[in-house]
Write an enzyme that holds these catalytic residues in place. Structure first.
Site, PDB file in Angstrom:
ATOM      1  N   HIS A   1      20.284 106.076   5.684  1.00  0.00           N
ATOM      2  CA  HIS A   1      19.284 106.927   6.345  1.00  0.00           C
ATOM      3  C   HIS A   1      17.864 106.509   5.936  1.00  0.00           C
ATOM      4  O   HIS A   1      17.315 107.015   4.964  1.00  0.00           O
ATOM      5  CB  HIS A   1      19.559 108.386   5.956  1.00  0.00           C
ATOM      6  CG  HIS A   1      18.838 109.391   6.801  1.00  0.00           C
ATOM      7  ND1 HIS A   1      19.384 110.616   7.108  1.00  0.00           N
ATOM      8  CD2 HIS A   1      17.615 109.377   7.373  1.00  0.00           C
ATOM      9  CE1 HIS A   1      18.533 111.300   7.857  1.00  0.00           C
ATOM     10  NE2 HIS A   1      17.444 110.567   8.022  1.00  0.00           N
TER      11      HIS A   1
ATOM     12  N   ARG B   1      10.055 102.976  11.178  1.00  0.00           N
ATOM     13  CA  ARG B   1       8.899 103.251  12.068  1.00  0.00           C
ATOM     14  C   ARG B   1       8.569 102.144  13.062  1.00  0.00           C
ATOM     15  O   ARG B   1       7.629 102.303  13.843  1.00  0.00           O
ATOM     16  CB  ARG B   1       7.623 103.574  11.260  1.00  0.00           C
ATOM     17  CG  ARG B   1       7.762 104.727  10.275  1.00  0.00           C
ATOM     18  CD  ARG B   1       8.142 106.024  10.926  1.00  0.00           C
ATOM     19  NE  ARG B   1       8.097 107.141   9.976  1.00  0.00           N
ATOM     20  CZ  ARG B   1       8.829 108.243  10.101  1.00  0.00           C
ATOM     21  NH1 ARG B   1       9.669 108.378  11.121  1.00  0.00           N
ATOM     22  NH2 ARG B   1       8.735 109.214   9.219  1.00  0.00           N
TER      23      ARG B   1
ATOM     24  N   ASP C   1      16.616 109.148   3.316  1.00  0.00           N
ATOM     25  CA  ASP C   1      15.727 109.743   4.327  1.00  0.00           C
ATOM     26  C   ASP C   1      14.271 109.316   4.078  1.00  0.00           C
ATOM     27  O   ASP C   1      13.335 110.110   4.265  1.00  0.00           O
ATOM     28  CB  ASP C   1      15.852 111.267   4.383  1.00  0.00           C
ATOM     29  CG  ASP C   1      15.258 111.860   5.664  1.00  0.00           C
ATOM     30  OD1 ASP C   1      14.891 111.081   6.561  1.00  0.00           O
ATOM     31  OD2 ASP C   1      15.152 113.094   5.764  1.00  0.00           O
TER      32      ASP C   1
HETATM   33 ZN   LIG Z   1      16.878 114.294   9.562  1.00  0.00          ZN
END
Ligand SMILES: [Zn+2]
Length: 431
Positions: A54, A58, A301
């Site tokens: 994860h 960009r 993340d």
């Molecule tokens: Zn998320």
């Protein structure tokens, strides 16, 4: 290609041995081995190269925040040899063309394998399935699909997606956020959100979607992955689902293992993230869940944002935090130094399992002769004060800035080539 001998590494924190590398492969593990170049690994723990399920890179679209290359360099500095790039780019990664572009940029950069995640729905719109089969068949060989940033909230679309990916052994990675329950949500719903006057993001908005989705996965006999779960209730639902034999896996982020919602009292948007930082009880629950195997993996993340999107008032700020360069240190502090996990278990949860969930065959492999030489050497005795400016990322939204964290990546090898050496990024890696 140069051959290397890594001298005296503590392999998985279990056995001290030499490792030799030649032509991208581990050739031997033993004592008294030789190579063209020697890397002194006295006191260092050797783990298989980390795999992140994860990551937000960009590119395409927000190259001011991160590119595939800068994200790959940050990954290498964090000990990663493979990251999964989330689909919420501009354009969205919902076609074979976009995922192949991201995959190729990763290979050309040479710092880290970048495995694209395909969008579940066209434009992350939530209403029409994207070309899942075409992305699976592309050069990128996509196996993980996610609308991350947005929840696939329509139960019929979620069911169809789960059914569709069975054909190629794919998985749907759900960002579990019931949209109606989180309209305008700014932080964890609790006593503090009331006190601070910020709209709450209730735990039930996450838990309700996870409960629905494990039942859908069971009903259609498919594979579900739950992104960044953050509450005690979510851990309990996953535990129940696994006990029932449902094919579900789950991840927790480093920040949900370490940070809690008290930090929001500062109104510093560096702590604004989705899902939000939760209570100390939730932090304890996700640590327990990771330790007992209910939560399968740690995923970063990593969410870079330019300064102007974070240095503003709380309600206007973007959600997200950097994570690649600090993940292993946070896991050491919260899980290893506390005795909750061994280094061998860290290797499982940050390398083998994420590679297995993503069906990446040549990553997350054991440190054995004949296996690809994807290796990270960590100095667990080092401590460092985190400096937001000391980064390969283009962004600076680092929530750990100023904290002292344990552990430092000394070297990272991607298929036998060092991408990090002597605690520094190797510039000009050639593929
Ligand atoms: Zn998320």
């Amino acid at each position: 290609m140069t051959s290397y001998v890594i001298r005296g590494a503590n392999i998985l924190g279990e056995t001290v041995n030499d490792i030799t590398i030649e032509d991208g492969v581990i050739t031997a593990i033993g004592t008294g081995l030789e190579g063209d170049e020697t890397i002194d690994a006295t006191g260092l723990v050797a783990l298989p190269g980390l795999v992140d399920l994860h990551t937000h890179v960009r590119e395409p679209g927000r190259e001011d925040a991160e590119t595939v290359l800068t994200g790959s360099k940050a990954a290498a500095r964090g000990g990663f040899t493979c990251v999964h790039a989330m689909a919420n780019t501009d354009p969205v990664a919902d076609t074979a063309g976009v995922v192949e572009q991201v995959w190729r940029l990763g290979r050309e950069g040479g710092y880290c394998d970048v495995q694209p995640v395909g969008a579940v729905t066209i434009g992350l719109g939530g209403s029409r399935l994207a070309e899942l089969g075409a992305m699976a068949d592309s050069a990128a060989g996509v196996r993980v699909f996610s609308d991350d940033g947005k929840c696939v909230s329509d139960a019929v679309i979620m069911r169809r997606a789960l059914e569709y990916v069975k054909a190629f052994d794919g998985v749907i990675a759900q960002h579990a956020q019931e949209p109606r329950l989180t309209e305008g949500a700014q932080m964890n719903e609790g006593p503090l959100s009331g006190e601070l006057g910020l709209t709450g993001w209730p735990a039930v908005a996450e838990e309700a979607i996870i409960a629905r989705d494990v039942l859908l996965a069971e009903h259609v006999g498919s594979r579900l992955h739950v992104c960044h779960l953050s509450t005690r209730g979510s851990v309990e639902i996953i535990r129940w689902a696994k006990g029932r034999g449902i094919d579900v896996t789950a991840e927790v982020t480093p920040h949900h293992l370490l940070l809690s919602d008290d930090l929001v009292r500062s109104y510093d948007p560096i702590y604004k993230v989705n899902p939000p930082l939760r209570s100390n009880d939730d932090v304890a629950a996700v640590r327990e869940g990771l330790a007992d195997g209910t939560i399968d993996i740690v995923a970063t993340d990593h969410a870079p944002h330019p300064m102007e999107d974070k240095e503003c008032e709380w309600s206007a700020a973007a959600f997200g935090m950097l994570g690649l360069e600090t993940a292993l240190s946070v896991v050491q502090q919260t899980m290893v130094d506390t005795g909750l996990l061994t280094w061998a278990q860290v290797a499982d949860k940050m390398s083998a399992k994420p590679a297995s969930i993503g069906r990446v065959r040549d990553q997350g492999r054991p440190l054995e002769a004949g296996e690809p030489a994807n290796i990270v050497l960590v100095d667990p005795a080092a401590t460092r004060v985190i400096d937001a400016r000391d980064t390969a990322s283009l962004s600076r939204n680092n929530p750990y800035a100023g904290l002292t964290l344990p552990g430092e990546v000394v070297a990272t090898f991607l298929r036998g080539r060092p991408t990090v050496r002597d605690r520094a990024l190797v510039e000009g890696v050639t593929v």
